[in-house]
Scaffold this active site. Sequence first.
Site, PDB file in Angstrom:
ATOM      1  N   ASN A  11      27.324 -47.190 -19.373  1.00 20.57           N
ATOM      2  CA  ASN A  11      26.845 -47.949 -20.664  1.00 20.57           C
ATOM      3  C   ASN A  11      27.963 -48.758 -20.965  1.00 20.57           C
ATOM      4  OD1 ASN A  11      25.676 -48.705 -22.918  1.00 20.57           O
ATOM      5  ND2 ASN A  11      25.824 -46.888 -23.782  1.00 20.57           N
ATOM      6  N   TRP A  12      27.922 -50.010 -20.731  1.00 21.43           N
ATOM      7  CA  TRP A  12      29.114 -50.783 -21.128  1.00 21.43           C
ATOM      8  C   TRP A  12      29.137 -51.167 -22.612  1.00 21.43           C
ATOM      9  CZ3 TRP A  12      29.092 -54.888 -16.602  1.00 21.43           C
ATOM     10  CH2 TRP A  12      29.773 -54.050 -15.190  1.00 21.43           C
ATOM     11  N   LYS A  13      27.935 -51.010 -23.202  1.00 17.04           N
ATOM     12  CA  LYS A  13      27.896 -51.300 -24.667  1.00 17.04           C
ATOM     13  C   LYS A  13      28.069 -52.711 -24.941  1.00 17.04           C
ATOM     14  CE  LYS A  13      29.118 -46.685 -25.639  1.00 17.04           C
ATOM     15  NZ  LYS A  13      29.515 -45.750 -26.669  1.00 17.04           N
ATOM     16  N   HIS A  97      19.256 -44.419 -27.554  1.00 17.64           N
ATOM     17  CA  HIS A  97      20.691 -44.109 -27.669  1.00 17.64           C
ATOM     18  C   HIS A  97      21.147 -44.060 -28.913  1.00 17.64           C
ATOM     19  CE1 HIS A  97      25.070 -44.512 -27.291  1.00 17.64           C
ATOM     20  NE2 HIS A  97      24.902 -44.643 -26.366  1.00 17.64           N
ATOM     21  N   GLU A  99      23.626 -44.818 -30.850  1.00 13.19           N
ATOM     22  CA  GLU A  99      24.082 -46.127 -31.372  1.00 13.19           C
ATOM     23  C   GLU A  99      22.855 -46.877 -32.097  1.00 13.19           C
ATOM     24  OE1 GLU A  99      26.887 -47.668 -28.781  1.00 13.19           O
ATOM     25  OE2 GLU A  99      28.158 -45.750 -29.228  1.00 13.19           O
ATOM     26  N   GLU A 169      23.091 -36.521 -25.063  1.00 12.37           N
ATOM     27  CA  GLU A 169      24.143 -37.296 -25.612  1.00 12.37           C
ATOM     28  C   GLU A 169      24.303 -36.633 -26.915  1.00 12.37           C
ATOM     29  OE1 GLU A 169      25.413 -40.962 -23.382  1.00 12.37           O
ATOM     30  OE2 GLU A 169      24.220 -41.408 -24.924  1.00 12.37           O
ATOM     31  N   GLY A 175      32.010 -41.298 -27.377  1.00 17.07           N
ATOM     32  CA  GLY A 175      33.237 -42.200 -28.094  1.00 17.07           C
ATOM     33  C   GLY A 175      34.246 -41.423 -28.793  1.00 17.07           C
ATOM     34  N   SER A 214      31.848 -38.704 -23.844  1.00 17.70           N
ATOM     35  CA  SER A 214      33.260 -38.377 -23.696  1.00 17.70           C
ATOM     36  C   SER A 214      33.535 -37.866 -22.143  1.00 17.70           C
ATOM     37  CB  SER A 214      34.016 -37.811 -24.601  1.00 17.70           C
ATOM     38  OG  SER A 214      33.994 -38.432 -25.674  1.00 17.70           O
ATOM     39  N   GLY A 235      30.155 -44.069 -21.195  1.00 17.92           N
ATOM     40  CA  GLY A 235      30.529 -45.344 -21.756  1.00 17.92           C
ATOM     41  C   GLY A 235      32.072 -45.506 -21.301  1.00 17.92           C
ATOM     42  N   GLY A 236      32.868 -45.367 -22.263  1.00 19.07           N
ATOM     43  CA  GLY A 236      34.364 -45.616 -22.334  1.00 19.07           C
ATOM     44  C   GLY A 236      34.967 -45.439 -20.813  1.00 19.07           C
TER      45      GLY A 236
END
Length: 255
Positions: A11-13, A97, A99, A169, A175, A214, A235-236
Site C-alpha cells: 500500500n504505497w498510500k 482502510h 485511513e 489491520e 505506520g 508496521s 505500507g512503509g
Amino acid sequence: MDNRIPVVAANWKMNKTISEGKLFVEILNNKILYKPEVDIILCASYPLLFQMNLLLDSGNIQLGAQNMHWELSGPFTGEVSPLMLKSCGVQWVILGHSERRHLFHETDETIMKKVISALKSGIKPIFCVGEKIDERKSGRTEEVLERQLSGLLETINEVELNRFIFAYEPVWAIGTGENATPSQVKITHRFIRERISRRIPECLEKLRIIYGGSVNLDNAKELIEIEGVDGFLIGGASLEVESFEKIINIVKENE
Ligand code: PEP
C-alpha cells in the site's frame, strides 16, 4: 500455512511519482522473472496505475488501487470509478482502510456500496478491518470487527467471498512502528476466520486473511509463521523495492 496462496500487497498510500513507480516495477520485474508462489499486489495512487499496468504485462505482479467510488460515472468531482480502474488494468482495490475510515470519514455503509460495486465491475476487494487502541484496551476488538464485517456477512455469497482478501489491520499498528504481538494476531485472525465461516462454512479453509501494521524486515518472519496469517499488507516497508522483495522472499520461504 494451509494450501492457500500467500499474498504480499504493497500500500504505497500517497507516495511515489510516475517515474518512481515505474522504476520500482522495472526493478521488481527483473527480480520476479518466474510465476511466483506468492500473490504480489502493488496498490498505487491513481495517476500511476495506467503506466504501471503497461509494465506489468507478465502477470507475475498484480495491480491494485487504494480506493474507488461506487458509481460507474456521474457528477462526483474528484472521484474515480471502478470502470476507470478496470480500464487501467486494476485487479484489486483496498476498501475500508483505516485511513479512509478515520481521516476521510468513510462509514461501514459507504464501504459496503464500494464492495458491491467493485465485485460487479470485476475488481477484487482487499477488505480491511481493525480496531483503534482505546477499543483494544477496553476489550472491544471483537465487537468492532463484528460491526465492520456485519454488512458484508449479510450481503455476500460464497462465490463472491472467494474473491476477497481480508486484511486485519489494527489501527494503532499502522505506520507506528509497533506491530501487534503474535498472540494478538493469532487470536484476531482466528476470530475473523471463524466469524466469516460461521456464515459461509465452505470458506473456512479457503479464506485468505493477511496482517497489516508496521510489518518490516525484522518482524516479517515471526509474523508469517503465525497460524492463520496468509501474508501481509505493507505500507512503509513497501516503498523501498529492496525491503519489499526481501519480505516477499521471507513469505515464500515459509511455504
Ligand atoms: C497500511 O497502510 O496498510 C500499513 C499496514 O502501513 P504500515 O505498514 O506502514 O504500518
